[in-house]
Design a protein around this motif. Sequence first.
Motif, PDB file in Angstrom:
ATOM      1  N   ILE A  55      78.819  55.906  78.867  1.00  0.00           N
ATOM      2  CA  ILE A  55      78.720  54.443  78.957  1.00  0.00           C
ATOM      3  C   ILE A  55      77.255  54.016  78.889  1.00  0.00           C
ATOM      4  CG2 ILE A  55      79.083  52.441  80.457  1.00  0.00           C
ATOM      5  CD1 ILE A  55      81.535  53.978  81.605  1.00  0.00           C
ATOM      6  N   LEU A  56      76.417  54.674  79.675  1.00  0.00           N
ATOM      7  CA  LEU A  56      75.008  54.300  79.719  1.00  0.00           C
ATOM      8  C   LEU A  56      74.293  54.620  78.408  1.00  0.00           C
ATOM      9  CD1 LEU A  56      74.116  55.470  83.348  1.00  0.00           C
ATOM     10  CD2 LEU A  56      74.694  53.168  82.569  1.00  0.00           C
ATOM     11  N   THR A  57      74.613  55.773  77.825  1.00  0.00           N
ATOM     12  CA  THR A  57      73.989  56.152  76.554  1.00  0.00           C
ATOM     13  C   THR A  57      74.351  55.160  75.457  1.00  0.00           C
ATOM     14  OG1 THR A  57      74.077  58.491  77.173  1.00  0.00           O
ATOM     15  CG2 THR A  57      73.782  57.990  74.840  1.00  0.00           C
ATOM     16  N   GLU A  58      75.630  54.803  75.409  1.00  0.00           N
ATOM     17  CA  GLU A  58      76.085  53.839  74.408  1.00  0.00           C
ATOM     18  C   GLU A  58      75.446  52.470  74.638  1.00  0.00           C
ATOM     19  OE1 GLU A  58      80.262  51.713  73.372  1.00  0.00           O
ATOM     20  OE2 GLU A  58      80.365  53.894  73.658  1.00  0.00           O
ATOM     21  N   ALA A  59      75.359  52.059  75.913  1.00  0.00           N
ATOM     22  CA  ALA A  59      74.754  50.765  76.237  1.00  0.00           C
ATOM     23  C   ALA A  59      73.287  50.729  75.797  1.00  0.00           C
ATOM     24  CB  ALA A  59      74.867  50.498  77.733  1.00  0.00           C
ATOM     25  N   GLU A  60      72.549  51.806  76.098  1.00  0.00           N
ATOM     26  CA  GLU A  60      71.146  51.865  75.685  1.00  0.00           C
ATOM     27  C   GLU A  60      71.019  51.763  74.162  1.00  0.00           C
ATOM     28  OE1 GLU A  60      68.843  54.573  78.990  1.00  0.00           O
ATOM     29  OE2 GLU A  60      70.215  55.594  77.634  1.00  0.00           O
ATOM     30  N   GLY A  61      71.902  52.458  73.445  1.00  0.00           N
ATOM     31  CA  GLY A  61      71.852  52.424  71.992  1.00  0.00           C
ATOM     32  C   GLY A  61      72.128  51.033  71.438  1.00  0.00           C
ATOM     33  N   MET A  62      73.099  50.346  72.011  1.00  0.00           N
ATOM     34  CA  MET A  62      73.428  48.994  71.548  1.00  0.00           C
ATOM     35  C   MET A  62      72.307  48.007  71.871  1.00  0.00           C
ATOM     36  SD  MET A  62      76.206  49.126  69.878  1.00  0.00           S
ATOM     37  CE  MET A  62      77.791  49.961  69.688  1.00  0.00           C
ATOM     38  N   LEU A  63      71.667  48.192  73.007  1.00  0.00           N
ATOM     39  CA  LEU A  63      70.526  47.340  73.340  1.00  0.00           C
ATOM     40  C   LEU A  63      69.397  47.534  72.331  1.00  0.00           C
ATOM     41  CD1 LEU A  63      70.480  47.762  77.234  1.00  0.00           C
ATOM     42  CD2 LEU A  63      70.833  45.608  76.002  1.00  0.00           C
ATOM     43  N   ARG A  64      69.148  48.792  71.960  1.00  0.00           N
ATOM     44  CA  ARG A  64      68.102  49.059  70.967  1.00  0.00           C
ATOM     45  C   ARG A  64      68.428  48.409  69.627  1.00  0.00           C
ATOM     46  NH1 ARG A  64      68.252  54.283  73.257  1.00  0.00           N
ATOM     47  NH2 ARG A  64      69.551  55.038  71.548  1.00  0.00           N
ATOM     48  N   ARG A  65      69.704  48.262  69.324  1.00  0.00           N
ATOM     49  CA  ARG A  65      70.113  47.647  68.062  1.00  0.00           C
ATOM     50  C   ARG A  65      70.124  46.124  68.120  1.00  0.00           C
ATOM     51  NH1 ARG A  65      74.595  51.190  64.791  1.00  0.00           N
ATOM     52  NH2 ARG A  65      73.412  53.143  64.749  1.00  0.00           N
ATOM     53  N   GLY A  66      69.754  45.563  69.252  1.00  0.00           N
ATOM     54  CA  GLY A  66      69.634  44.115  69.354  1.00  0.00           C
ATOM     55  C   GLY A  66      70.823  43.403  69.950  1.00  0.00           C
ATOM     56  N   HIS A  67      71.853  44.139  70.359  1.00  0.00           N
ATOM     57  CA  HIS A  67      73.004  43.509  70.991  1.00  0.00           C
ATOM     58  C   HIS A  67      72.681  43.196  72.453  1.00  0.00           C
ATOM     59  CE1 HIS A  67      75.466  44.444  67.524  1.00  0.00           C
ATOM     60  NE2 HIS A  67      75.115  45.716  67.603  1.00  0.00           N
ATOM     61  N   ARG A  68      73.434  42.279  73.009  1.00  0.00           N
ATOM     62  CA  ARG A  68      73.360  42.010  74.440  1.00  0.00           C
ATOM     63  C   ARG A  68      74.430  42.870  75.116  1.00  0.00           C
ATOM     64  NH1 ARG A  68      74.795  36.258  77.444  1.00  0.00           N
ATOM     65  NH2 ARG A  68      74.407  36.971  79.582  1.00  0.00           N
ATOM     66  N   VAL A  69      74.070  43.563  76.196  1.00  0.00           N
ATOM     67  CA  VAL A  69      75.001  44.454  76.885  1.00  0.00           C
ATOM     68  C   VAL A  69      74.945  44.167  78.380  1.00  0.00           C
ATOM     69  CG1 VAL A  69      75.648  46.851  77.362  1.00  0.00           C
ATOM     70  CG2 VAL A  69      74.684  46.254  75.131  1.00  0.00           C
ATOM     71  N   THR A  70      76.111  44.116  79.012  1.00  0.00           N
ATOM     72  CA  THR A  70      76.195  43.976  80.470  1.00  0.00           C
ATOM     73  C   THR A  70      77.211  44.977  80.998  1.00  0.00           C
ATOM     74  OG1 THR A  70      75.779  41.597  80.258  1.00  0.00           O
ATOM     75  CG2 THR A  70      76.600  42.391  82.393  1.00  0.00           C
ATOM     76  N   LEU A  71      76.882  45.618  82.096  1.00  0.00           N
ATOM     77  CA  LEU A  71      77.799  46.536  82.764  1.00  0.00           C
ATOM     78  C   LEU A  71      78.303  45.889  84.050  1.00  0.00           C
ATOM     79  CD1 LEU A  71      79.106  49.341  83.368  1.00  0.00           C
ATOM     80  CD2 LEU A  71      76.915  49.985  84.421  1.00  0.00           C
TER      81      LEU A  71
END
Length: 365
Positions: free
Chosen positions: A19-35
């Motif tokens: 979950i955290l790895t995927e979230a970090e990757g999506m943040l790097r791609r410019g998406h907004r992510v919230t857990l």
Amino acid sequence: MHIVHTEASCGWGGQEIRILTEAEGMLRRGHRVTLLCPPEARIFAEAEQRKIPVVALPIGRKRLPGVLALRRWLKAVPVDVINTHSSTDTWLVALASRLLAQPPPLVRTRHISASVPKNRLTRWLYQKATRHIVTTGEKLRLQLILENGYDPARITSVPTGMDTEYFVPGHRAARRAQLGIDANVLVIGIAATLRSWKGHEYLVQAFSRLSTRPSRLIILGDGPQRETLRRQIMELGLQDRVFMPGDQRDVLPWLQAMDIFVLPSYANEGVPQAIMQAMLCALPVVTTPVGSIGEIVTHDATGLLVRPKDAEELWQALERLAADASLRSRIGTQARQFALAHFGLDPMLDRMEKVFAGAMAGTRR
């Protein structure tokens, strides 16, 4: 996209790390992510440390306050897609969504191979309340199709991605000096939460019969089976040869110090990240064909496969590798080549972006 992940579990393992790895990757791609997770869950603190936006909600149990808290939050915050990861948070999100006029599409990720109940309520959850299902292996996908009769068009296998530039072979002698391990011993290791179904007890049994001397077994991780394993180690007189350093934030130094990696799981596996990490570090792996493990470990090519709960067969595999350094090198090299070709982060992120976009498009229709 604004992608929201939910996790009800307070445990720690490959699921939470993905979950955290995927979230970090999506943040790097410019998406907004919230857990969204319980405040007492370890993933809450880990997310804060990694600078992943995280909100504490009372979703650790299937109770009305969790449903209402999710409803309030989702009503107040615009969300494009919500990705649930455990049974509890999936139910809570599904029920909270029923109380919203325009709920975000729900994507459910299945990380393990435990059977899904075959009843009307669970079928509603997976086939009506959920827009799309993601599994971490193709065998898990087929399990839902063949055993539960779910729509194959709405299930996608997305294996977990690894940082292939971080998990690399290292200088074994230097790592052992750093960790206080004798440079001249054969080191066998496992990295897994100490749960019964990870098969630690069978590994300890097999190791107790190993003829290679000197040898050491390193058990990385923590969990409910710690004291049971300690007693077994004492009863077999292995306390001077088996080490339990506990949970390690960074397993790379330990992997680079090992000669052989073992994960003798007998249930509930998807594609274990520990095996993927060990393969990237060019370690020969001994494991079982449980869950989707057989999708990455091919017997006598990228590892050795043994029957689950079979300490005898596990011992034979360890003896074979312990006695043959060239076999260890060949299997380790082939494992790393396979891992580099299949375990990258970008393919996982690409596929998850496609799943999320498809779920959103379904909402607009």
